[in-house]
Design a protein around this motif. Structure first.
Motif, PDB file in Angstrom:
ATOM      1  N   ARG A  78      60.723  56.383  71.282  1.00 33.03           N
ATOM      2  CA  ARG A  78      61.079  55.663  72.514  1.00 33.03           C
ATOM      3  C   ARG A  78      62.511  55.130  72.468  1.00 33.03           C
ATOM      4  NH1 ARG A  78      55.690  51.998  73.512  1.00 33.03           N
ATOM      5  NH2 ARG A  78      54.649  53.424  74.941  1.00 33.03           N
ATOM      6  N   ALA A  79      63.008  54.818  71.304  1.00 33.70           N
ATOM      7  CA  ALA A  79      64.351  54.246  71.153  1.00 33.70           C
ATOM      8  C   ALA A  79      65.463  55.294  71.218  1.00 33.70           C
ATOM      9  CB  ALA A  79      64.442  53.480  69.832  1.00 33.70           C
ATOM     10  N   GLN A  80      65.103  56.569  71.142  1.00 36.27           N
ATOM     11  CA  GLN A  80      66.127  57.615  71.123  1.00 36.27           C
ATOM     12  C   GLN A  80      66.718  57.826  72.511  1.00 36.27           C
ATOM     13  OE1 GLN A  80      67.061  58.750  68.010  1.00 36.27           O
ATOM     14  NE2 GLN A  80      65.585  57.105  67.678  1.00 36.27           N
ATOM     15  N   ARG A  81      68.030  57.752  72.589  1.00 34.35           N
ATOM     16  CA  ARG A  81      68.747  57.989  73.833  1.00 34.35           C
ATOM     17  C   ARG A  81      69.377  59.371  73.765  1.00 34.35           C
ATOM     18  NH1 ARG A  81      65.582  55.364  75.468  1.00 34.35           N
ATOM     19  NH2 ARG A  81      65.591  53.110  75.461  1.00 34.35           N
ATOM     20  N   LEU A  82      69.320  60.078  74.862  1.00 38.13           N
ATOM     21  CA  LEU A  82      69.894  61.413  74.946  1.00 38.13           C
ATOM     22  C   LEU A  82      71.291  61.325  75.548  1.00 38.13           C
ATOM     23  CD1 LEU A  82      66.679  63.138  76.301  1.00 38.13           C
ATOM     24  CD2 LEU A  82      67.555  63.209  73.959  1.00 38.13           C
ATOM     25  N   ARG A  83      72.140  62.311  75.295  1.00 38.44           N
ATOM     26  CA  ARG A  83      73.516  62.286  75.802  1.00 38.44           C
ATOM     27  C   ARG A  83      73.587  62.482  77.319  1.00 38.44           C
ATOM     28  NH1 ARG A  83      74.658  67.770  76.362  1.00 38.44           N
ATOM     29  NH2 ARG A  83      73.605  69.070  74.816  1.00 38.44           N
ATOM     30  N   ALA A  84      72.484  62.863  77.928  1.00 39.79           N
ATOM     31  CA  ALA A  84      72.379  62.982  79.387  1.00 39.79           C
ATOM     32  C   ALA A  84      70.973  62.545  79.783  1.00 39.79           C
ATOM     33  CB  ALA A  84      72.636  64.415  79.827  1.00 39.79           C
ATOM     34  N   GLU A  85      70.808  62.169  81.047  1.00 41.64           N
ATOM     35  CA  GLU A  85      69.495  61.735  81.535  1.00 41.64           C
ATOM     36  C   GLU A  85      68.707  62.926  82.071  1.00 41.64           C
ATOM     37  OE1 GLU A  85      67.867  58.692  81.598  1.00 41.64           O
ATOM     38  OE2 GLU A  85      69.490  58.160  80.221  1.00 41.64           O
ATOM     39  N   PRO A  86      67.486  63.112  81.596  1.00 41.51           N
ATOM     40  CA  PRO A  86      66.645  64.190  82.137  1.00 41.51           C
ATOM     41  C   PRO A  86      66.142  63.826  83.527  1.00 41.51           C
ATOM     42  CG  PRO A  86      65.401  62.884  80.560  1.00 41.51           C
ATOM     43  CD  PRO A  86      66.810  62.345  80.553  1.00 41.51           C
ATOM     44  N   LEU A  87      65.610  64.815  84.224  1.00 36.07           N
ATOM     45  CA  LEU A  87      64.978  64.553  85.515  1.00 36.07           C
ATOM     46  C   LEU A  87      63.763  63.639  85.322  1.00 36.07           C
ATOM     47  CD1 LEU A  87      64.973  68.202  86.915  1.00 36.07           C
ATOM     48  CD2 LEU A  87      66.536  66.338  87.558  1.00 36.07           C
ATOM     49  N   ARG A  88      63.117  63.818  84.188  1.00 34.24           N
ATOM     50  CA  ARG A  88      61.894  63.065  83.878  1.00 34.24           C
ATOM     51  C   ARG A  88      61.699  63.077  82.372  1.00 34.24           C
ATOM     52  NH1 ARG A  88      56.116  65.057  86.358  1.00 34.24           N
ATOM     53  NH2 ARG A  88      54.778  63.792  85.064  1.00 34.24           N
ATOM     54  N   ARG A  89      61.108  62.027  81.848  1.00 37.59           N
ATOM     55  CA  ARG A  89      60.791  61.951  80.419  1.00 37.59           C
ATOM     56  C   ARG A  89      59.443  61.247  80.284  1.00 37.59           C
ATOM     57  NH1 ARG A  89      64.662  59.555  75.591  1.00 37.59           N
ATOM     58  NH2 ARG A  89      63.034  59.224  74.051  1.00 37.59           N
ATOM     59  N   GLU A  90      58.534  61.855  79.543  1.00 32.15           N
ATOM     60  CA  GLU A  90      57.221  61.254  79.287  1.00 32.15           C
ATOM     61  C   GLU A  90      56.945  61.264  77.799  1.00 32.15           C
ATOM     62  OE1 GLU A  90      53.670  61.968  81.619  1.00 32.15           O
ATOM     63  OE2 GLU A  90      54.885  63.122  83.041  1.00 32.15           O
ATOM     64  N   THR A  91      56.284  60.227  77.341  1.00 31.50           N
ATOM     65  CA  THR A  91      55.919  60.100  75.932  1.00 31.50           C
ATOM     66  C   THR A  91      54.408  59.938  75.840  1.00 31.50           C
ATOM     67  OG1 THR A  91      58.046  59.031  75.496  1.00 31.50           O
ATOM     68  CG2 THR A  91      56.346  58.790  73.811  1.00 31.50           C
ATOM     69  N   PHE A  92      53.789  60.693  74.935  1.00 31.95           N
ATOM     70  CA  PHE A  92      52.336  60.693  74.753  1.00 31.95           C
ATOM     71  C   PHE A  92      52.014  60.427  73.287  1.00 31.95           C
ATOM     72  CE2 PHE A  92      53.533  63.647  78.059  1.00 31.95           C
ATOM     73  CZ  PHE A  92      52.597  63.472  79.070  1.00 31.95           C
ATOM     74  N   THR A  93      50.804  59.979  73.040  1.00 35.27           N
ATOM     75  CA  THR A  93      50.307  59.867  71.666  1.00 35.27           C
ATOM     76  C   THR A  93      48.931  60.520  71.576  1.00 35.27           C
ATOM     77  OG1 THR A  93      49.276  57.712  72.088  1.00 35.27           O
ATOM     78  CG2 THR A  93      51.528  57.701  71.195  1.00 35.27           C
ATOM     79  N   ALA A  94      48.569  60.919  70.365  1.00 33.14           N
ATOM     80  CA  ALA A  94      47.251  61.488  70.095  1.00 33.14           C
ATOM     81  C   ALA A  94      46.905  61.207  68.644  1.00 33.14           C
ATOM     82  CB  ALA A  94      47.242  62.998  70.352  1.00 33.14           C
ATOM     83  N   GLU A  95      45.647  61.164  68.367  1.00 34.47           N
ATOM     84  CA  GLU A  95      45.198  60.968  66.984  1.00 34.47           C
ATOM     85  C   GLU A  95      45.282  62.280  66.247  1.00 34.47           C
ATOM     86  OE1 GLU A  95      44.606  58.072  65.673  1.00 34.47           O
ATOM     87  OE2 GLU A  95      44.880  57.086  67.597  1.00 34.47           O
ATOM     88  N   PRO A  96      45.551  62.328  64.991  1.00 34.90           N
ATOM     89  CA  PRO A  96      45.959  61.184  64.181  1.00 34.90           C
ATOM     90  C   PRO A  96      47.480  61.065  64.109  1.00 34.90           C
ATOM     91  CG  PRO A  96      45.412  63.001  62.728  1.00 34.90           C
ATOM     92  CD  PRO A  96      45.253  63.494  64.150  1.00 34.90           C
ATOM     93  N   ASP A  97      48.020  59.983  64.580  1.00 38.11           N
ATOM     94  CA  ASP A  97      49.431  59.638  64.392  1.00 38.11           C
ATOM     95  C   ASP A  97      50.420  60.662  64.957  1.00 38.11           C
ATOM     96  OD1 ASP A  97      48.948  57.154  62.957  1.00 38.11           O
ATOM     97  OD2 ASP A  97      48.236  58.410  61.318  1.00 38.11           O
ATOM     98  N   ARG A  98      50.101  61.243  66.107  1.00 38.11           N
ATOM     99  CA  ARG A  98      50.993  62.226  66.729  1.00 38.11           C
ATOM    100  C   ARG A  98      51.728  61.604  67.913  1.00 38.11           C
ATOM    101  NH1 ARG A  98      49.489  67.599  65.154  1.00 38.11           N
ATOM    102  NH2 ARG A  98      47.447  67.568  64.177  1.00 38.11           N
ATOM    103  N   VAL A  99      52.969  62.059  68.110  1.00 39.04           N
ATOM    104  CA  VAL A  99      53.781  61.639  69.252  1.00 39.04           C
ATOM    105  C   VAL A  99      54.333  62.901  69.909  1.00 39.04           C
ATOM    106  CG1 VAL A  99      55.847  60.396  70.000  1.00 39.04           C
ATOM    107  CG2 VAL A  99      54.383  59.419  68.218  1.00 39.04           C
ATOM    108  N   LEU A 100      54.247  62.947  71.225  1.00 36.10           N
ATOM    109  CA  LEU A 100      54.738  64.067  72.012  1.00 36.10           C
ATOM    110  C   LEU A 100      55.699  63.510  73.054  1.00 36.10           C
ATOM    111  CD1 LEU A 100      54.506  67.054  73.080  1.00 36.10           C
ATOM    112  CD2 LEU A 100      52.681  66.193  74.551  1.00 36.10           C
ATOM    113  N   VAL A 101      56.890  64.087  73.139  1.00 31.92           N
ATOM    114  CA  VAL A 101      57.861  63.705  74.166  1.00 31.92           C
ATOM    115  C   VAL A 101      58.209  64.959  74.952  1.00 31.92           C
ATOM    116  CG1 VAL A 101      60.136  62.740  74.650  1.00 31.92           C
ATOM    117  CG2 VAL A 101      58.810  61.870  72.699  1.00 31.92           C
ATOM    118  N   MET A 102      58.090  64.844  76.271  1.00 28.40           N
ATOM    119  CA  MET A 102      58.460  65.952  77.150  1.00 28.40           C
ATOM    120  C   MET A 102      59.578  65.485  78.056  1.00 28.40           C
ATOM    121  SD  MET A 102      54.721  67.579  77.954  1.00 28.40           S
ATOM    122  CE  MET A 102      55.406  69.002  78.769  1.00 28.40           C
ATOM    123  N   THR A 103      60.609  66.340  78.183  1.00 20.08           N
ATOM    124  CA  THR A 103      61.714  66.047  79.087  1.00 20.08           C
ATOM    125  C   THR A 103      61.910  67.227  80.018  1.00 20.08           C
ATOM    126  OG1 THR A 103      63.311  66.862  77.442  1.00 20.08           O
ATOM    127  CG2 THR A 103      62.917  64.478  77.510  1.00 20.08           C
TER     128      THR A 103
END
Length: 87
Positions: free
Chosen positions: A24-49
């Motif tokens: 969540r703290a990571q900033r990109l050099r440009a803004e995407p049209l949309r950004r979503e962050t998801f979690t899943a067990e066990p201890d997974r993180v998914l970011v879609m831009t």
């Protein structure tokens, strides 16, 4: 054309919240049209831009690799082209 970047990582056991905070703290050099962050067990993180780009080989920003020791394996990355949207 809309290109979607999918970034998925699995944290070391019990460190999913730390990985989520890092992502969540990571900033990109440009803004995407949309950004979503998801979690899943066990201890997974998914970011879609979503990006307005000419194709999957376009130069669009991606999340970097997390700090050493936080992950159980390398980050998985995929690029997709949107073919339709259903409301």
């Amino acid at each position: 054309m809309t290109v979607t970047l999918m970034w998925e990582a699995r944290a070391e056991s019990g460190r999913g919240a730390e990985l989520l905070e890092w992502a969540r703290a990571q900033r990109l050099r440009a803004e995407p049209l949309r950004r979503e962050t998801f979690t899943a067990e066990p201890d997974r993180v998914l970011v879609m831009t979503w990006w307005d780009a000419p194709g999957t080989d376009a130069d669009v920003p991606e999340l970097p690799e997390p700090p050493a020791g936080l992950l159980t394996r390398p980050v998985h990355r995929w690029r997709f082209v949107s073919r339709d949207v259903t409301p």
